[in-house]
Enzyme design. Structure first.
Site, PDB file in Angstrom:
ATOM      1  N   SER A 185     -21.696 -51.431   2.907  1.00 23.27           N
ATOM      2  CA  SER A 185     -22.140 -50.059   3.148  1.00 23.27           C
ATOM      3  C   SER A 185     -23.524 -50.083   3.799  1.00 23.27           C
ATOM      4  O   SER A 185     -23.673 -50.625   4.893  1.00 23.27           O
ATOM      5  CB  SER A 185     -22.130 -49.280   1.825  1.00 23.27           C
ATOM      6  OG  SER A 185     -22.340 -47.920   2.061  1.00 23.27           O
ATOM      7  N   ASP A 406     -11.302 -45.748   3.595  1.00 25.35           N
ATOM      8  CA  ASP A 406     -12.706 -45.506   3.241  1.00 25.35           C
ATOM      9  C   ASP A 406     -13.075 -44.059   3.581  1.00 25.35           C
ATOM     10  O   ASP A 406     -13.042 -43.676   4.749  1.00 25.35           O
ATOM     11  CB  ASP A 406     -13.583 -46.481   4.042  1.00 25.35           C
ATOM     12  CG  ASP A 406     -15.062 -46.387   3.708  1.00 25.35           C
ATOM     13  OD1 ASP A 406     -15.517 -45.323   3.246  1.00 25.35           O
ATOM     14  OD2 ASP A 406     -15.777 -47.386   3.916  1.00 25.35           O
ATOM     15  N   HIS A 444     -14.015 -47.419  -0.141  1.00 22.87           N
ATOM     16  CA  HIS A 444     -15.336 -47.814   0.340  1.00 22.87           C
ATOM     17  C   HIS A 444     -15.797 -49.103  -0.351  1.00 22.87           C
ATOM     18  O   HIS A 444     -16.101 -49.093  -1.536  1.00 22.87           O
ATOM     19  CB  HIS A 444     -16.330 -46.680   0.082  1.00 22.87           C
ATOM     20  CG  HIS A 444     -17.665 -46.911   0.722  1.00 22.87           C
ATOM     21  ND1 HIS A 444     -17.808 -47.159   2.060  1.00 22.87           N
ATOM     22  CD2 HIS A 444     -18.908 -46.944   0.201  1.00 22.87           C
ATOM     23  CE1 HIS A 444     -19.097 -47.329   2.336  1.00 22.87           C
ATOM     24  NE2 HIS A 444     -19.782 -47.208   1.222  1.00 22.87           N
TER      25      HIS A 444
END
Ligand SMILES: *[C@@H]1O[C@H](CO)[C@@H](O)[C@H](O)[C@H]1NC(C)=O
Ligand SMILES: *[C@@H]1O[C@H](CO)[C@@H](O)[C@H](O)[C@H]1NC(C)=O
Ligand SMILES: *[C@@H]1O[C@H](CO)[C@@H](O)[C@H](O)[C@H]1NC(C)=O
Ligand SMILES: *[C@@H]1O[C@H](CO)[C@@H](O)[C@H](O)[C@H]1NC(C)=O
Ligand SMILES: *[C@@H]1O[C@H](CO)[C@@H](O)[C@H](O)[C@H]1NC(C)=O
Ligand SMILES: *[C@@H]1O[C@H](CO)[C@@H](O)[C@H](O)[C@H]1NC(C)=O
Ligand SMILES: *[C@@H]1O[C@H](CO)[C@@H](O)[C@H](O)[C@H]1NC(C)=O
Ligand SMILES: *[C@@H]1O[C@H](CO)[C@@H](O)[C@H](O)[C@H]1NC(C)=O
Ligand SMILES: *[C@@H]1O[C@H](CO)[C@@H](O)[C@H](O)[C@H]1NC(C)=O
Ligand SMILES: [Ca+2]
Length: 522
Positions: A185, A406, A444
Site C-alpha cells: 500500500s 482491491d 487490499h
C-alpha cells in the site's frame, strides 16, 4: 574424509571464537552507550530472550508477538532536519542470515510495523521499521511542516536504510551482505520511491498494492465516495441525506449482479472474477422498474454506480486513475470509501498537505481539487515515473503484486505503471528486473477470496508455506542471491483447515482455466 575433518575443525574454531565473544544480551545492552551515529539518538535497547508479546506507547498502539527471539531490539530516532525526525526500531535476531530488511508503512501513517518486524526476523533478517516521520494515523502532523511531508514522501525509508544498516553492522561486527525492502500500500509506494530516488539502498524490493501516482489515487478514492453523495469526513449523515447513497444491503445486490454478469467469464463460477478488466458491468440490469423501490437501483444510483466502474478523466481529458475493479466493492475495506463519510485520508491530504488549513468544506470536491494536488505535489510524493534505469543498472530486483479485488487501490493501476516503465525504458517486457503478479480475488494487500497468502507479511497468517515458490520475500532473495527469478508465485489459502493453492501469473501473462486448473498463458 579430510574435507570433513577440516570442516569440523573450522566449526570448532568458529564456536570457540563465538564463545569468546560477549553474550548477545551484553552486546545488545552495550549498544546504548557505544553506538555513535550522526543525527541519531539511541532511545532504548532491550534484549528479548524468549518469544513474547510486545507493544508500544504512542498513538499507534502497535503490538505483535516476537516469535524469532532471542533478539536485540533497538529503538532510535534520526533527526532528518531541525524540524523533522524519524523514529525507528531495529530487531536483530541472534540467528542472523546476513540480510537487512527495511519495512514500509500504510496509508498516511505514522506507525512502526511490528507485525512485519516479527515476520522479517522470523526469516532471520535484521529488520528495521520506522514511523515514516510522524506519529499516528492522522495527516495532521503534515500541517505547516514541509519537512515532515518530505519524510513521508521520500526520506524516512532512505534514512531507515542508511542508519539501519549502520546499526546492523555495529551489532554483528560485519555489514549485511544483502539488503531488501518489504511493504504494501503506502509501503508499495515507498518501495517504488526508493527504486526511483535511492536505487542503491536495496538490492531487492517487494512493493505490494502500491499507492503510486499518490495524488491521483487519493483524488480518485475521494471521487468514489463523492459519487455516492459523501461530502464530510467527520460525520456519517450521507445515508439519511443523499439519494445517491448506496446502503450495504444495496451493495450486496450490486455485487450479486456483478457476479451474475462476470463470474463465469473465466470459466469457473467461484465468486472470483479472475480478470475484472474484462468485466463490462451494466448496472441498468438492476435499475428499479415501475413501482419497484427495494432491492434495485434508482436512476441516480445507477448513475453513481456507472461512475464508480468507469475510469476517471481529469480537467485536461487525461486519465487520472483507472476504475474500481468490479467485485472489489464486496471487500470489507470498501466501507472506508462507501461507508458514509468522505474518504478520510484524502480529506487529511487536502487540508494538511495541500491547502495548509485545519478546516475545509468538501461539498464541491472535484477534478479541480485533484489538479491542485498534482500542482502542489507535496514533497514530490506522486511517485509516478517510469525511469527505473538506475535501479535496473545496479542489478536491483523489483517484485510487485496487486490483489484484483482491491477496493482502495485499483490493480489496473499496477498494469498502467508496468506499461509506463516498459514505455519509458523501451523494453517490451521488464522480466529481467521487474515482475508484477496479479492476484485474483485478493483484497487490499492480503485476504479476500481464494489462495491469497504468499509470504507478503503485513498481517499474520500470510506466510503459509516457507519456500521461494510460495513466498514472495524468499523468491526475491532467490532472485537477488542465486539469479533464480520467480516465473509464478503460488498462493495458499488462509488457514481454513484445507490448504488450497493457486498459481498467480506475472503480467502481461493471463490466468486461464484449462479445464482442471488455472495456468499462466502468454
Ligand atoms: C535531535 O533533535 C532534538 C530536538 O531538536 C535535539 O534535542 C537532539 O539533540 C538532536 N539529536 C541529534 C543526535 O542531533
Ligand atoms: C501473545 O498474545 C496472544 C494473543 O493475546 C496469545 O495467544 C499468545 O499466547 C501470546 N504469546 C506469548 C508468547 O505470550
Ligand atoms: C545530519 O542532518 C543534517 C541536517 O540536519 C544533514 O545535512 C546531514 O547530511 C545529516 N547527516 C547524515 C549522515 O545524514
Ligand atoms: C524455512 O524452513 C527451513 C526448515 O523448515 C529452515 O531451515 C529455513 O531456515 C527456513 N527459511 C528461512 C528463510 O527462514
Ligand atoms: C455510516 O452509515 C452507514 C449506513 O447506516 C453504516 O453502514 C456505516 O457503518 C456508517 N459508517 C460509519 C463510519 O459510521
Ligand atoms: C501549502 O504549503 C506547501 C508547502 O508545504 C506549498 O507548497 C503549497 O503551495 C501550500 N498551499 C497553498 C494552497 O498555498
Ligand atoms: C533515466 O534516468 C537516467 C539517470 O538515472 C538518465 O541517464 C536517463 O536519460 C533517463 N532516461 C529517460 C528515458 O528519461
Ligand atoms: C476440507 O475438506 C474436507 C474434505 O474434502 C471437507 O469435508 C471440509 O468441508 C473442508 N473444510 C473446509 C473448511 O473447507
Ligand atoms: C491443466 O493444467 C494443469 C496444471 O498445470 C495440468 O496438470 C493439467 O494437465 C492441465 N490440463 C489440461 C487439460 O491441459
Ligand atoms: Ca470465476
Amino acid at each position: 574424509m579430510l574435507h570433513h575433518l577440516l570442516l569440523t575443525i573450522a566449526i570448532l574454531l568458529l564456536l570457540t571464537f563465538a564463545c569468546a565473544e560477549k553474550h548477545p544480551s551484553a552486546k545488545c545492552q552495550a549498544l546504548k552507550k557505544t553506538l555513535q551515529l550522526e543525527n541519531t539518538t539511541i532511545l532504548d535497547v532491550a534484549y528479548v530472550a524468549a518469544p513474547t508479546n510486545v507493544s508500544t506507547a504512542g498513538s499507534c498502539q502497535s503490538s505483535a508477538s516476537v516469535t524469532a527471539a532471542p533478539l536485540c531490539r533497538v529503538y532510535f530516532v534520526i533527526n532528518t532536519t531541525a524540524t523533522s525526525a524519524v523514529h525507528a526500531e531495529a530487531w536483530l535476531p541472534d540467528t542472523w542470515y546476513g540480510r537487512f530488511l527495511g519495512l514500509g508503512n500504510g496509508a498516511l501513517n505514522g506507525c512502526i510495523d511490528y507485525v512485519d518486524l516479527d515476520y522479517g526476523t522470523s526469516l532471520h533478517f535484521a529488520a528495521v521499521g520506522s514511523d515514516n516521520g510522524h506519529d499516528g494515523a492522522s495527516g495532521l502532523p503534515f500541517l505547516n511542516h514541509p519537512e515532515v511531508i518530505n519524510d513521508y514522501a521520500f526520506r524516512a525509508i532512505h534514512v531507515e536504510a542508511v542508519v539501519g544498516k549502520q546499526i546492523v553492522e555495529a551489532y554483528y561486527g560485519m555489514p549485511a551482505a544483502r539488503s531488501y525492502f518489504l511493504g504494501c500500500s503506502s509501503g508499495g509506494r515507498q518501495g517504488t520511491q526508493e527504486a526511483l530516488k535511492f536505487p542503491d539502498d536495496f538490492d531487492g524490493i517487494v512493493a505490494g498494492s502500491p499507492a503510486t501516482d499518490l495524488n491521483n489515487v487519493l483524488g480518485w478514492e475521494a471521487m468514489l465516495s463523492h459519487y455516492v453523495g459523501e461530502t464530510s469526513p467527520d460525520s456519517n449523515t450521507t445515508a439519511e441525506t443523499s439519494p445517491k447513497f448506496i446502503t450495504p444491503e444495496l451493495w450486496s445486490v450490486v455485487s450479486a449482479e456483478i457476479l451474475r454478469q462476470c463470474d463465469a467469464l473465466d470459466g469457473v463460477k467461484d465468486g472470483i472474477i479472475t480478470e475484472p478488466d474484462a468485466c463490462n458491468f451494466r448496472p441498468e440490469a438492476i435499475q428499479c422498474t415501475d413501482g419497484e423501490t427495494t432491492g434495485c437501483l434508482s436512476p441516480v444510483q445507477v448513475e453513481a454506480v456507472k461512475n464508480i466502474y468507469s475510469p476517471l478523466y481529469g480537467l485536461d481529458g487525461q486519465l487520472v486513475y483507472p476504475r474500481l475493479s468490479p467485485g472489489a466493492e464486496a471487500d470489507p475495506l470498501a466501507s472506508f470509501i462507501f461507508g458514509g463519510t468522505f474518504f478520510t485520508f484524502t480529506a487529511d491530504w487536502e487540508r494538511y498537505a495541500v491547502l495548509n488549513v485545519t478546516e475545509h468544506d468538501f461539498t464541491n470536491f472535484g477534478l479541480q481539487d485533484i489538479a491542485l494536488f498534482n500542482e502542489v505535489n507535496p514533497g514530490g510524493s506522486a511517485t509516478y515515473d517510469g525511469n527505473l534505469s538506475a535501479f535496473r543498472d545496479r542489478g536491483g530486483k523489483f517484485l510487485t503484486y496487486h490483489g484484483q479485488r482491491d477496493p482502495l487501490i485499483s490493480s489496473t493501476n499496477s498494469k498502467r505503471v508496468y506499461d509506463l516503465i516498459s514505455h519509458t525504458l523501451s523494453l517490451p517486457l521488464l522480466d529481467d528486473f521487474y515482475r508484477l503478479f496479479l492476484i485474483p480475488g485478493m483484497g487490499h494487500c492480503f485476504g479476500g477470496l481464494g489462495p491469497t497468502s504468499f509470504g507478503q507479511g503485513i498481517t499474520t497468517g500470510t506466510n503459509a508455506v516457507n519456500d521461494s515458490a510460495h513466498n514472495i520475500l524468499l523468491a526475491l532473495v532467490d532472485w537477488v542471491e542465486n539469479g533464480v527469478a520467480p516465473a509464478t508465485i503460488i498462493g495458499s489459502a488462509d488457514g481454513d483447515g484445507n490448504l488450497t493453492e493457486r498459481t498467480h501469473c506475472r503480467y502481461p501473462m493471463r490466468s486461464v482455466f484449462n479445464g482442471t486448473a488455472f495456468v499462466c498463458d502468454e
